[in-house]
Design an enzyme around this catalytic site. Structure first.
Site, short mmCIF file in Angstrom:
data_model
loop_
_atom_site.label_atom_id
_atom_site.label_comp_id
_atom_site.label_asym_id
_atom_site.label_seq_id
_atom_site.Cartn_x
_atom_site.Cartn_y
_atom_site.Cartn_z
N GLU A 24 0.82 -1.22 0.00
CA GLU A 24 0.00 0.00 0.00
C GLU A 24 0.85 1.26 0.00
OE1 GLU A 24 -2.58 -3.20 1.95
OE2 GLU A 24 -0.49 -2.52 2.17
N PHE A 28 -11.58 -6.86 14.13
CA PHE A 28 -10.48 -7.37 13.30
C PHE A 28 -10.17 -6.39 12.18
CE2 PHE A 28 -9.13 -9.91 9.56
CZ PHE A 28 -7.88 -10.30 10.04
N GLN A 29 -8.92 -6.03 12.07
CA GLN A 29 -8.41 -5.09 11.07
C GLN A 29 -9.14 -3.75 11.12
OE1 GLN A 29 -8.14 -7.03 7.16
NE2 GLN A 29 -6.08 -7.70 7.67
N LYS A 71 -17.57 -0.85 5.64
CA LYS A 71 -17.97 -1.83 4.64
C LYS A 71 -19.47 -1.82 4.38
CE LYS A 71 -17.31 -6.58 3.08
NZ LYS A 71 -16.64 -7.87 3.31
N MET A 96 24.30 9.59 2.66
CA MET A 96 24.12 10.93 3.20
C MET A 96 24.37 10.96 4.71
SD MET A 96 23.59 14.04 2.39
CE MET A 96 22.60 14.36 0.94
#
Length: 554
Positions: A51, A113-114, A163, A468
């Protein structure tokens, strides 16, 4: 007509002119993905490896085009994986809309969940964010998100969709996209005052940033530069706005900017700061920055006025409209004595010396420019290679240099290159510069470039250290190289083959010239590893908190 939330989602995307969306599916967004499947002829979905890569791709799409980038992720870890990409877009004022799924409204706040409270998590790094709790609110919320992303100072907006909202139904009516309200108003009296100050200047300097690229047009800035004969310097975010080779282009300013640009801001009697915020990588020592100058600041965001450096005159509004109004009041000028001083300083600018016995960054970048021509688009990760690219690329396009400035996000490059390539089409050449440190963070997106046959050429500067940070340790930490030598044994050619793309290994300029020429002929993505010395430095350098008197040139 009666539609469910997923159908409304697709219809509003099409209303807003969205043709490409980047994302990764999951349980909370299955309804949305099912509808995207049914409408694949209307919207192209690009599946990334992660993602975060999708968020950087949406960002790169926006930077390459000026249009709003769109990314979609599922709930929980899918949503939180977008956070770095959203913050990157926020710091650089990039228009992006991020859609996340969430658990059903009855499960919100129950540690389901999630589940993640992504609205709260992203509040500090978005222009605005929403959680849609009723399907009746979905269409207007999406429309507002696109409007906010492009209005005023641009930036990312997040829309979280539970959802059940994607499954519920309501009446839907198509609408024409709302006209973005461009900031065309400004204080005309202040514009006249600014013109009077500029006309009276003996040693004027224009210092501009990424806000010019985000404005309605870059052309008024170029017109001001040439009509008033004012030399111009720019921040990392504005490379390419004034073409390379323009005699009034002094090069980049700031920590790794050129000596002449930093000296000019120190000696100028008038500084016109346009679309820039005097960041700590430019105004490293605010108390001494442009202290001999009357400072005029032009910015669309009133919160940036005088935030980091004291200024004398401010004008709030879109830079393009302000400069168009100012131009008729500007007297043509040449400033011969000032330019003579500048030409003298330019003889002291840092120029790297080529060593035929080894491969050097400026040689590589020069060869890329020679073979690609002026129409190429360059993307970078973050680190030494980013600064070398900014210093040595010969840009000719205002949107031809894509990099993470404000957040300095290592791992930004591959996703952004994918987004830019999708936006510009496969006939447009996109070249990404990266270092072995940055590249390891998100090289998994190689599978995305392969899957979609994107002809991105990735040039990897491999010094086998975190360059760097190591440079700072060399200069300021007594050469105590704590955790900057990862001891990695990555074989980039074999790894490239494992992903299904072509890899090259180069240790000389001749090897690179041949590899790059062949890469230009290939249909899909390529990697070119360039072995460089671990002690290669980005010069010049002004230490944090320093000024022109502290510049390091060797």
């Amino acid at each position: 007509m009666l539609l469910n939330g997923s159908q409304i989602f697709v219809e509003v995307l099409c209303e807003q002119g969205v043709d490409t969306i980047f994302g990764y599916p999951g349980g909370a967004v299955l309804n949305l993905y099912d509808e995207l499947y049914k409408n694949s002829d209307r919207i192209t979905h690009i599946l990334t490896a992660h993602e975060q890569g999708a968020s950087h791709a949406a960002d790169g799409y926006a930077r390459a085009t000026g249009r709003t980038g769109v990314v979609l992720a599922t709930s929980g870890p899918g949503a939180t994986n977008l956070v770095t990409g959203i913050a990157t877009a926020y710091m650089d004022s990039i228009p992006m809309v991020a859609f996340t799924g969430n658990v059903g409204t009855s499960l919100l706040g129950r540690d389901s969940f999630q589940e993640a409270y992504i609205e709260g998590i992203t509040m500090p790094i978005t222009k605005h964010n929403f959680t849609v709790r009723r399907v009746e609110d979905l269409a207007d919320t999406m429309r507002a998100a696109f409007r906010i992303a492009q209005s005023g100072r641009k930036g990312p907006v997040l829309v979280d969709i539970p959802k059940d909202v994607t499954a519920n139904k309501c009446e839907f009516t198509h609408q024409q996209p709302e006209q973005i309200r461009t900031v065309t108003t400004f204080d005309e009296e202040r514009v006249a005052q600014a013109a009077e100050i500029i006309n009276g200047a003996q040693r004027p300097l224009i210092y501009f940033g990424g806000g010019v690229r985000s404005a309605a047009s870059c052309q008024p800035l170029r017109d001001l530069v040439h009509k008033a004969g004012i030399p111009a310097t720019y921040t990392l975010m504005a490379a390419g706005v004034v073409p390379y080779g323009d005699p009034l282009n002094l090069g980049m300013i700031g920590m790794h900017g050129c000596y002449t640009a930093n000296r000019a801001v120190n000696e100028a009697d008038v500084v016109i700061a346009i679309g820039t915020r005097f960041s700590d990588r430019v105004a490293l020592k605010p108390s001494t920055f442009a202290k001999k100058a009357t400072i005029i600041q032009i910015d669309i965001d009133p919160s940036e006025i005088g935030k980091n450096v004291d200024i004398d005159l401010s004008i709030v509004g879109d830079a393009a409209y302000i400069l168009r109004a100012m131009l008729p009041m500007i007297e043509p000028a040449q400033h011969d004595e000032w330019m003579a001083l500048i030409h003298d300083w330019q003889s002291h600018d840092y120029h790297p010396k080529s060593d035929p016995s080894r491969l050097m960054p400026h040689q590589v970048i020069g060869e890329v420019c020679s073979q690609c021509g002026p129409e190429a688009v360059y993307v970078t990760d973050v680190g030494q290679h980013q600064m070398w690219a900014a210093q040595y690329l010969r840009h000719a396009k205002s949107r031809g240099f894509i990099t993470s400035g404000g957040l300095g996000t290592m791992g930004f490059g591959y996703g952004a290159a994918i987004g830019a390539q999708m936006a510009l089409g496969r006939d447009q050449r996109v070249v990404m510069f990266t270092g072995d440190g940055s590249f390891h963070m998100n090289l998994n997106e190689a599978c995305t470039a392969v899957s979609y046959e994107l002809p991105i050429i990735t040039v990897i500067f491999n010094n086998q250290v975190l360059g760097m940070v190591r440079q700072w340790q060399t200069s300021f930490y007594g050469k105590r190289y704590s955790q900057t030598d990862p001891h990695r044994k990555t074989d980039y050619v074999k790894l490239a083959e494992g992903f299904g793309l072509k890899g090259y290994h180069c240790e000389t300029l001749a090897e690179f010239q041949a590899a790059f020429a062949e890469a230009l002929t290939r249909k899909g993505p390529t990697w070119i590893e360039c072995v460089i010395d671990k002690d290669e430095k980005v010069l010049p350098m002004i230490p944090a908190g320093g000024d022109i008197n502290d510049i390091i040139m060797d």
